[in-house]
Design an enzyme around this catalytic site. Structure first.
Site, PDB file in Angstrom:
ATOM      1  N   CYS A 280      28.442 -49.169   5.768  1.00 23.64           N
ATOM      2  CA  CYS A 280      28.807 -47.946   6.650  1.00 23.64           C
ATOM      3  C   CYS A 280      27.492 -47.165   6.861  1.00 23.64           C
ATOM      4  O   CYS A 280      27.671 -46.146   7.667  1.00 23.64           O
ATOM      5  CB  CYS A 280      29.736 -47.094   5.820  1.00 23.64           C
ATOM      6  SG  CYS A 280      31.508 -48.070   5.973  1.00 23.64           S
TER       7      CYS A 280
ATOM      8  N   LYS B 141      26.876 -46.881  10.593  1.00 28.39           N
ATOM      9  CA  LYS B 141      27.422 -46.000  11.396  1.00 28.39           C
ATOM     10  C   LYS B 141      26.504 -44.933  12.487  1.00 28.39           C
ATOM     11  O   LYS B 141      25.655 -44.672  11.867  1.00 28.39           O
ATOM     12  CB  LYS B 141      28.608 -45.315  10.821  1.00 28.39           C
ATOM     13  CG  LYS B 141      29.660 -46.064  10.084  1.00 28.39           C
ATOM     14  CD  LYS B 141      30.764 -45.267   9.300  1.00 28.39           C
ATOM     15  CE  LYS B 141      31.579 -44.496  10.283  1.00 28.39           C
ATOM     16  NZ  LYS B 141      32.464 -43.699   9.546  1.00 28.39           N
TER      17      LYS B 141
ATOM     18  N   ASP C 105      41.700 -41.873  10.316  1.00 26.90           N
ATOM     19  CA  ASP C 105      41.022 -43.280  10.157  1.00 26.90           C
ATOM     20  C   ASP C 105      41.778 -44.287  10.964  1.00 26.90           C
ATOM     21  O   ASP C 105      41.168 -45.321  11.053  1.00 26.90           O
ATOM     22  CB  ASP C 105      41.431 -43.639   8.452  1.00 26.90           C
ATOM     23  CG  ASP C 105      40.833 -42.554   7.398  1.00 26.90           C
ATOM     24  OD1 ASP C 105      39.690 -42.571   7.589  1.00 26.90           O
ATOM     25  OD2 ASP C 105      41.645 -41.863   6.970  1.00 26.90           O
TER      26      ASP C 105
ATOM     27  N   ASP D 165      37.261 -51.968  11.683  1.00 25.17           N
ATOM     28  CA  ASP D 165      35.896 -51.585  11.146  1.00 25.17           C
ATOM     29  C   ASP D 165      34.918 -52.933  11.083  1.00 25.17           C
ATOM     30  O   ASP D 165      35.605 -53.692  10.651  1.00 25.17           O
ATOM     31  CB  ASP D 165      36.294 -51.061   9.935  1.00 25.17           C
ATOM     32  CG  ASP D 165      35.352 -50.057   9.583  1.00 25.17           C
ATOM     33  OD1 ASP D 165      34.065 -50.270   9.838  1.00 25.17           O
ATOM     34  OD2 ASP D 165      35.541 -48.730   9.108  1.00 25.17           O
TER      35      ASP D 165
ATOM     36  N   ASP E 137      41.181 -48.192   5.963  1.00 26.77           N
ATOM     37  CA  ASP E 137      41.801 -47.324   6.839  1.00 26.77           C
ATOM     38  C   ASP E 137      43.319 -47.438   7.130  1.00 26.77           C
ATOM     39  O   ASP E 137      44.017 -46.501   7.324  1.00 26.77           O
ATOM     40  CB  ASP E 137      41.064 -47.423   8.387  1.00 26.77           C
ATOM     41  CG  ASP E 137      39.688 -47.071   8.170  1.00 26.77           C
ATOM     42  OD1 ASP E 137      39.255 -46.282   7.423  1.00 26.77           O
ATOM     43  OD2 ASP E 137      38.844 -47.532   9.115  1.00 26.77           O
TER      44      ASP E 137
ATOM     45  N   HIS F 257      37.858 -62.704  17.395  1.00 28.69           N
ATOM     46  CA  HIS F 257      37.010 -63.052  18.462  1.00 28.69           C
ATOM     47  C   HIS F 257      35.403 -63.093  17.679  1.00 28.69           C
ATOM     48  O   HIS F 257      35.266 -62.398  16.867  1.00 28.69           O
ATOM     49  CB  HIS F 257      36.923 -61.885  19.277  1.00 28.69           C
ATOM     50  CG  HIS F 257      36.190 -61.980  20.622  1.00 28.69           C
ATOM     51  ND1 HIS F 257      36.215 -62.881  21.543  1.00 28.69           N
ATOM     52  CD2 HIS F 257      34.987 -61.277  20.928  1.00 28.69           C
ATOM     53  CE1 HIS F 257      35.438 -62.987  22.422  1.00 28.69           C
ATOM     54  NE2 HIS F 257      34.678 -62.134  22.161  1.00 28.69           N
TER      55      HIS F 257
ATOM     56  N   ASP G 201      39.632 -41.893   3.863  1.00 22.62           N
ATOM     57  CA  ASP G 201      38.894 -42.611   2.860  1.00 22.62           C
ATOM     58  C   ASP G 201      37.492 -42.183   3.196  1.00 22.62           C
ATOM     59  O   ASP G 201      37.029 -41.805   4.148  1.00 22.62           O
ATOM     60  CB  ASP G 201      39.104 -44.123   3.044  1.00 22.62           C
ATOM     61  CG  ASP G 201      38.587 -44.804   4.409  1.00 22.62           C
ATOM     62  OD1 ASP G 201      38.816 -43.940   5.391  1.00 22.62           O
ATOM     63  OD2 ASP G 201      38.333 -45.730   4.453  1.00 22.62           O
TER      64      ASP G 201
END
Length: 346
Positions: free
Chosen positions: A15, A18, A49, A66, A89, A138, A225
């Protein structure tokens, strides 16, 4: 395969990669207004979220996605962490996941199929633990390894918990200790011990499924979160959503011991500084607070804990549910009160 280090392909891991909250706000401000059907219970308005769409009086769909670049070198651990983080989330909205879709981007000219297979295997193992299938997905060929999930869940519309529902007088509870970003920085610098790595994997692969149980408590008013924007950033979103002020007692914050030592020694992620630059003007640190405390409250948490705002009368019930699900990690860290949206670290 043992010589391949996944983090060597990442400009920022977990994270921590981000987009900074300030930059993200600018980008989203340029997005034209979309449709707002009455059954869209939660959209983009509160930086929540996940999206929530009501199907009928008893059922709503919760949808989120995410994904990120590697935070660790072990491919199976990377897959486990990414999957746990993505499903968080769904749980943070008070929902129960029902299936997932995989998002896979890999540099096929650099990573052997065996390594990629272990990443996918790690993600699938977490989904099995959550009791859901990976029903599709994908994949693309890219320069950096990317893995994550689309998480789909269901919830009773009356049980949806957003990050905007906190009330004045609510107690703030954090369900996991802080320090994941610091540990990841320590890992990249070769400073993280085997015990520290084990703690990092323990917490980043602990599902936040207690969120679905917490939503059954009427006095739990808000949840989110704690991930890439750090504790201060996600709490600030909660404050802005509710129009309230939060006061956090720094000495009550749960912190992974080795992360505390590392951050005191100056180890931190670049994302921590970007976070502070984005929202620091709305965070008041106590007078004389050392720099490492600021770095800790802005530390990006990959697969971090739930931040819960609840009435004082429900604190014991909330802590008991957290303890039953993941051990005695839950900790009261502060409270919500009247005032302009702001986070005060006391």
């Amino acid at each position: 395969m043992d010589q391949i280090k996944l983090t060597q392909f990442s400009h920022g891991g977990g994270c921590g990669c981000k987009i900074a909250p300030g930059v993200l706000s600018e980008l989203l401000a340029r997005m034209p207004a979309g449709l707002l059907p009455p059954d869209l219970l939660v959209g983009t308005a509160t930086a929540d979220d996940a999206a929530v769409y009501r199907l009928n009086d008893r059922q709503a769909i919760v949808a989120t996605t995410d994904f990120f670049t590697p935070i660790v070198d072990d491919p199976r651990d990377f897959g486990r962490i990414a999957a746990t983080n993505a499903l968080s989330d769904v749980y943070a909205m008070g929902a129960t996941p029902i299936f997932a879709l995989a998002i896979v981007g890999m540099p096929l000219d650099k990573l052997p199929g065996e390594v990629i297979g272990h990443i996918l295997e790690g993600g699938a193992s977490i989904c099995r633990e959550a009791g859901i299938p990976i029903a599709g997905g994908h994949s693309i060929d890219v320069l950096e390894p990317i893995y994550g999930l689309v998480g789909i869940g269901v919830v009773d519309p009356a049980r949806v918990r957003t990050n905007a529902g906190a009330q004045a007088g609510d107690v703030l509870i954090l369900s996991k200790p802080l320090g994941i970003g610091v540990l990841s920085a320590g890992l990249k610098k070769g400073l993280l011990s085997a015990e520290g790595y084990a703690e990092m994997i323990r917490w980043t692969t602990t599902l936040n499924r207690v969120g679905a149980r917490l939503a059954e408590i009427d006095d739990v008013h808000a949840m989110t979160d704690v991930t890439g924007f750090g504790l201060a950033g996600h709490l600030l979103e909660m404050c802005r959503g509710a129009g309230l002020r939060a006061v956090v007692n720094f000495d009550q914050l749960p912190v992974i011991p080795e992360a505390r030592q590392l951050v005191c020694d100056g180890v931190a992620t670049g994302a921590s500084a970007r976070n502070w630059n984005s929202y620091g003007e709305s965070v008041e640190m106590r007078s004389g607070a050392p720099e490492w405390q600021r770095k800790l409250v802005t530390d990006p948490q990959t697969s971090g804990g739930l931040l819960i705002a609840c009435a004082p009368a429900s604190v014991d019930a909330v802590l008991s549910l957290i303890a039953a699900e993941q051990g005695n990690a839950g900790q009261v860290i502060g409270k919500m009160g009247e005032g302009a949206p702001q986070v005060v670290i006391d």
